[in-house]
Design a protein around this motif. Sequence first.
Motif, PDB file in Angstrom:
ATOM      1  N   UNK A 108       3.315  17.583   4.495  1.00  0.00           N
ATOM      2  CA  UNK A 108       4.746  17.541   4.194  1.00  0.00           C
ATOM      3  C   UNK A 108       5.004  16.664   2.975  1.00  0.00           C
ATOM      4  N   UNK A 109       5.862  17.143   2.069  1.00  0.00           N
ATOM      5  CA  UNK A 109       6.259  16.379   0.887  1.00  0.00           C
ATOM      6  C   UNK A 109       7.403  15.434   1.260  1.00  0.00           C
ATOM      7  N   UNK A 110       7.270  14.160   0.876  1.00  0.00           N
ATOM      8  CA  UNK A 110       8.275  13.162   1.236  1.00  0.00           C
ATOM      9  C   UNK A 110       8.586  12.266   0.047  1.00  0.00           C
ATOM     10  N   UNK A 111       9.725  11.593   0.172  1.00  0.00           N
ATOM     11  CA  UNK A 111      10.113  10.533  -0.774  1.00  0.00           C
ATOM     12  C   UNK A 111      10.143   9.231   0.003  1.00  0.00           C
ATOM     13  N   UNK A 112       9.483   8.189  -0.500  1.00  0.00           N
ATOM     14  CA  UNK A 112       9.418   6.916   0.216  1.00  0.00           C
ATOM     15  C   UNK A 112       9.873   5.774  -0.674  1.00  0.00           C
ATOM     16  N   UNK A 113      10.459   4.779  -0.019  1.00  0.00           N
ATOM     17  CA  UNK A 113      10.772   3.503  -0.659  1.00  0.00           C
ATOM     18  C   UNK A 113       9.806   2.488  -0.063  1.00  0.00           C
ATOM     19  N   UNK A 114       9.081   1.778  -0.890  1.00  0.00           N
ATOM     20  CA  UNK A 114       8.013   0.919  -0.373  1.00  0.00           C
ATOM     21  C   UNK A 114       7.784  -0.257  -1.311  1.00  0.00           C
ATOM     22  N   UNK A 115       7.070  -1.247  -0.790  1.00  0.00           N
ATOM     23  CA  UNK A 115       6.584  -2.315  -1.657  1.00  0.00           C
ATOM     24  C   UNK A 115       5.064  -2.377  -1.549  1.00  0.00           C
ATOM     25  N   UNK A 116       4.433  -2.771  -2.630  1.00  0.00           N
ATOM     26  CA  UNK A 116       2.982  -2.767  -2.711  1.00  0.00           C
ATOM     27  C   UNK A 116       2.405  -3.998  -2.021  1.00  0.00           C
ATOM     28  N   UNK A 117       1.225  -3.809  -1.448  1.00  0.00           N
ATOM     29  CA  UNK A 117       0.556  -4.916  -0.785  1.00  0.00           C
ATOM     30  C   UNK A 117      -0.947  -4.660  -0.799  1.00  0.00           C
ATOM     31  N   UNK A 118      -1.686  -5.618  -0.241  1.00  0.00           N
ATOM     32  CA  UNK A 118      -3.137  -5.509  -0.142  1.00  0.00           C
ATOM     33  C   UNK A 118      -3.552  -5.951   1.248  1.00  0.00           C
ATOM     34  N   UNK A 119      -4.325  -5.106   1.958  1.00  0.00           N
ATOM     35  CA  UNK A 119      -4.848  -5.485   3.265  1.00  0.00           C
ATOM     36  C   UNK A 119      -6.114  -6.316   3.028  1.00  0.00           C
ATOM     37  N   UNK A 120      -5.944  -7.650   3.130  1.00  0.00           N
ATOM     38  CA  UNK A 120      -6.985  -8.588   2.683  1.00  0.00           C
ATOM     39  C   UNK A 120      -8.335  -8.434   3.376  1.00  0.00           C
ATOM     40  N   UNK A 121      -8.394  -8.218   4.727  1.00  0.00           N
ATOM     41  CA  UNK A 121      -9.723  -8.146   5.368  1.00  0.00           C
ATOM     42  C   UNK A 121     -10.634  -7.082   4.784  1.00  0.00           C
ATOM     43  N   UNK A 122     -10.037  -5.955   4.296  1.00  0.00           N
ATOM     44  CA  UNK A 122     -10.870  -4.891   3.744  1.00  0.00           C
ATOM     45  C   UNK A 122     -10.722  -4.750   2.238  1.00  0.00           C
ATOM     46  N   UNK A 123      -9.761  -5.460   1.653  1.00  0.00           N
ATOM     47  CA  UNK A 123      -9.523  -5.332   0.224  1.00  0.00           C
ATOM     48  C   UNK A 123      -8.898  -4.011  -0.161  1.00  0.00           C
TER      49      UNK A 123
END
Length: 443
Positions: A78-93
Motif C-alpha cells: 500500500x502507498x502511504x504518506x507519513x509524517x516522521x522524525x529520523x532516529x537511529x536504533x543504537x543497539x544495532x546501528x
Amino acid sequence: MLPAIKNKNIFTVSQLNSKVRSLIEEIGTVWLVGEISNFSIPVSGHWYFTLKDSNAQVKCAMFKGNNRSVTFKPKNGKQILVKAHLSLYEPRGDYQLIIENMQPEGYGQLQQQFYELKIKLEKEGLFAQSNKKPFPKHPKCIGVVTSSTGAALFDILDILKRRDPSLSIVIYPTMVQGNGAEIQIGKMIKQANIRNECDLIILGRGGGSLEDLWCFNNEALARIIASSQIPIISAVGHETDITITDFVADMRAPTPSAAAELVSSSKDNKNEMLAHLCHKLSNTIHHYLSIKKQLLTQSTHRIEKQHPNYQIHKQNQQLDILTNRLENYIKQYLSYCEQKIKHRQYLLQLHTPSKQLEQQKVRLTRTVQRLLGSMDKKSLNIQHKLSLTLEKLEALSPLATLRRGYSITQTAQGDVVTSWQSLKTGDKLRTQLIDGEIRSTVN
C-alpha cells in the motif's frame, strides 16, 4: 608508521551510535511517500515495516500510542504518506523513521505537495509582510476574478450593491475548478494588470474539497499574484479552507462575501477598518505562532529524546527483537528435540525384544542351516574316508586271505600257531576257516 591518535578521538561503538543518533534527530520532522513492505505487529502493539520506492528503502517504527489514530488498515504494497522524525536504533546501528502520522497516498499526497510548495515559496519570501501592497482607502473600481456563473460572484455583487452602490465592478470571468483553471485565472489577473482599470482585485470562489480548490495551490499562479501591481484579496472557499493564494495575496478574506465587505464602505467604516486591522493582526499573530510552533516542535523533539517514553519505546523495540529472536530459537530447539526423539524412537524400535528376538531367530535359522550343511558335508567326508579305509582294511584283512583257501590256527589261549614246534601233545587248537572253525587236539 601510524600517526599518533589522541584518546579524545577514539569512540566506542555505543558512543558513535549515540552521537550519530543526535545528529540525525536534529533534522526534525519530514514528510515522505512510499510503499509498505515487511509489515509486522508484535504482541507489544507497535508497528514495524519498511517504506520503499523503486530505488531505496528505510526501516520504520510506529509506536502504539501513535498508530491508534490511523483510520485505515496498513498492508504490504500500500502507498502511504507519513509524517516522521529520523532516529537511529543504537543497539544495532539501524537508521530508521519514527512515524507520527500516517495517511493513504491520495489525499495525503496533495497535502504533501501543498506543504512542500508552501515551504518553498515561504523561503523565497513570497509570503513576507513587507511584500504586501497597501489597499486604497476609498477604492472606486473593484475587479472580480471568478466564475461568471458561480454563487460567489452573486454574493459579492449583492454585498457591494447593498453597501456601496457607487462602486464600479469589472468581472474577469474564468474557470475556478478543473484542469487548466489555474492558467485561465492567471490570464485574467494579467489582463486586469494590463488594462489597469481597477483599484484592487477580489480572487474568489465558493467552498469545496481539497481537489476542488487545487488550482489555487499552483506555483505559477502564486508567482503571477505576487507580481501583480494591483492589490489582490484572496477569498477562496470557506473560512477553514487554506490555499497558497491566501498566503501570497496581499490580504486573505475568509469568504467571498467577507472580501466584498472589506473593500466596500458603509456607515460602520470604522468597524471595518478595525476588522481589517484585526485581520492584519491575526495574520501577524498567525505567522508569529507558526514560528513559535516550529520552535516548540523542535524543543518537543529534543525533550522527547530525554523523555522516559522515548527510552521505553526503545526498550520496547529491543524487547520485540529479543522476543522474536527467542521465538525463533525455541522453534529451532523444539525442531531439534523432535528430530532427536524420532531418532531415539527409531533406535528403540531397532533394539526392542521382539525385534531382537526376530533377528536372533533369523541368525539361529541361518546358523542351523550352516550347521546342518557342515554336518552333511562332514558326514559325507567321513563316509568317504571310511569307505576308503574299509577298502584298505578289506585288502589287508585275514578274512580276505581265508577266502583264498587259507586258514588260521590258534591255541586255546588265542595265540596264532606259526610253527609246530610251539605245540605239544594234548594242546587244544582252533582253526578258523572262511565259513566256520574246526576244533582239534594235538595227538
